[in-house]
Scaffold this active site. Sequence first.
Site, mmCIF file in Angstrom:
data_model
loop_
_atom_site.group_PDB
_atom_site.id
_atom_site.type_symbol
_atom_site.label_atom_id
_atom_site.label_comp_id
_atom_site.label_asym_id
_atom_site.label_seq_id
_atom_site.Cartn_x
_atom_site.Cartn_y
_atom_site.Cartn_z
ATOM 1 C CG ASP A 50 -7.774 2.961 0.708
ATOM 2 O OD1 ASP A 50 -8.905 3.481 0.801
ATOM 3 O OD2 ASP A 50 -7.190 2.420 1.669
ATOM 4 C CE LYS A 98 -4.812 0.379 0.480
ATOM 5 N NZ LYS A 98 -5.522 -0.300 1.577
ATOM 6 N N GLY A 152 -4.509 -3.767 6.339
ATOM 7 C CA GLY A 152 -3.589 -3.593 7.459
ATOM 8 C C GLY A 152 -3.612 -2.181 7.996
ATOM 9 C CB SER A 165 -0.865 -0.035 1.268
ATOM 10 O OG SER A 165 -1.533 1.189 1.447
ATOM 11 C CE LYS A 186 -3.846 4.182 2.144
ATOM 12 N NZ LYS A 186 -5.082 3.759 2.823
ATOM 13 C CE LYS A 210 -7.420 -1.494 7.003
ATOM 14 N NZ LYS A 210 -7.510 -0.035 6.924
ATOM 15 C CD GLU A 228 -9.025 -0.189 0.928
ATOM 16 O OE1 GLU A 228 -8.090 -0.503 0.161
ATOM 17 O OE2 GLU A 228 -8.921 -0.235 2.165
ATOM 18 C CG ASP A 272 -10.643 0.018 5.154
ATOM 19 O OD1 ASP A 272 -10.938 -0.423 6.270
ATOM 20 O OD2 ASP A 272 -9.511 0.518 4.924
HETATM 21 O O1 OSB Z 1 -7.180 2.486 4.623
HETATM 22 O O2 OSB Z 1 -6.119 0.669 4.419
HETATM 23 C C1 OSB Z 1 -6.188 1.810 4.884
HETATM 24 C C2 OSB Z 1 -2.988 2.649 6.792
HETATM 25 C C3 OSB Z 1 -3.480 3.500 7.746
HETATM 26 C C4 OSB Z 1 -4.816 3.830 7.725
HETATM 27 C C5 OSB Z 1 -5.667 3.289 6.765
HETATM 28 C C6 OSB Z 1 -5.181 2.391 5.827
HETATM 29 C C7 OSB Z 1 -3.798 2.111 5.819
HETATM 30 C C8 OSB Z 1 -3.149 1.270 4.825
HETATM 31 C C9 OSB Z 1 -1.907 0.554 5.275
HETATM 32 O O3 OSB Z 1 -3.485 1.230 3.666
HETATM 33 C C10 OSB Z 1 -1.839 -0.854 4.803
HETATM 34 C C11 OSB Z 1 -0.688 -1.567 5.484
HETATM 35 O O4 OSB Z 1 -0.744 -1.839 6.698
HETATM 36 O O5 OSB Z 1 0.285 -1.879 4.782
HETATM 37 MG MG MG Z 2 -8.419 1.432 3.320
#
Ligand code: OSB
Ligand code: MG
Length: 368
Positions: A188, A161, A290, A135, A163, A262, A213, A238
């Site tokens: 995401d 992934k 995660g 991510s 953001k 999660k 996401e 999520d």
């Molecule tokens: O939305 O999945 C999320 C990290 C902090 C807050 C929200 C998210 C995330 C991640 C991290 O995408 C994923 C990881 O732990 O590698």
């Molecule tokens: Mg997410």
Amino acid sequence: MKIDRVDLHVVRMPLVRTFVTSTSTRNHLDHILVVVHAGDLAGWGECAVPPNPYYCEETTETCWHILSKFLVPAVLECEWERIEELVSAYVKVRRNNFAKAGLEMACWDLLARSRSLPLHRLLGGERRQIESGVSLGIEQNTDQLLALIQQYVDEGYRRIKLKIAPGRDVEVVRQVRARFPDIPIMVDANSAYSLDQADQLKQLDAFDLLLIEQPLANDDIVDHALLQRQLQTPICLDESIISAADARKAIEMESGRVINIKVSRLGGLLEAKKVHDFCCARDIPVWCGGMHEYGIGRAANIAIASLPGFTMPGDISGSDKYYAVDLVDPAITAVDGLIDVPDSPGLGFEPVAERIADRCIRSLTLPA
Ligand code: OSB
Ligand code: MG
């Protein structure tokens, strides 16, 4: 099983790279480690909670409060054999799922160790290896983002992934897709859009994304259903799914076609397994999300991701993506985009006491 003592530790870990999402910027994390003791046995858990209430309403401080004042006292009173019985000891506590997840994880580890079984066996896992994805936070400089992706692709990761946020979406994804025509990509938004921005999101249909996401509000399943009807790309929820009941309602409403499981958001492995089982029965694909877990929470993610319904690569990367040195031995590593599911008892990775002590900024033992 009777737990006679519980230790709580806030452990501060610097991130190797600043992580930016549509709602927050992180340089370090303050997760809470939970250690449950029963005679000579100990089980470990992790509250992978953000320091600020921008992903969900919980923070390190709220978890500390709820654990020390409500959850731990309830569990210290309880005689249990099955996790269902343990969870019923604190059923009166509403939500506060990150706090619950850390304590429950420690109890799963304890239970598995008491039976000399790996956690994935207790959970019903089948996979021997899990597919690993990364991510990537929002980067101001797209060339830097492309270089980062290249680095992870070279390391063997099989899915990325990205953001996204308004203004950092269509053009960035276009450039990434042009440079990496074949790699599976998901995006995401962490709730950064509203339904009246549907036209913006529809443009993402051009890039053959696995899914989008959580585009809309963190507590919504109605607008997501309206949006899904306008998009070809599957929506994955999520933030909106904090219980198995939520998953059922969202699937009933067709608010999305995929669910991110999660452990922390769902309040623990038991609820995560319920979501998995329900989605499996409905042919809804799931994958393991995660929260930048340290090795302890990461080990629990590996165990749950070994269940058969986790058919999409998740956000479980090797620890080195986030931490120079993690808290467990052996290190958690992805080789050729795969992570081995360990066969030793409990979580399968051992917490290293000296490293934890070095980074610990607050501790409490209960009963006092
Ligand atoms: O939305 O999945 C999320 C990290 C902090 C807050 C929200 C998210 C995330 C991640 C991290 O995408 C994923 C990881 O732990 O590698
Ligand atoms: Mg997410």
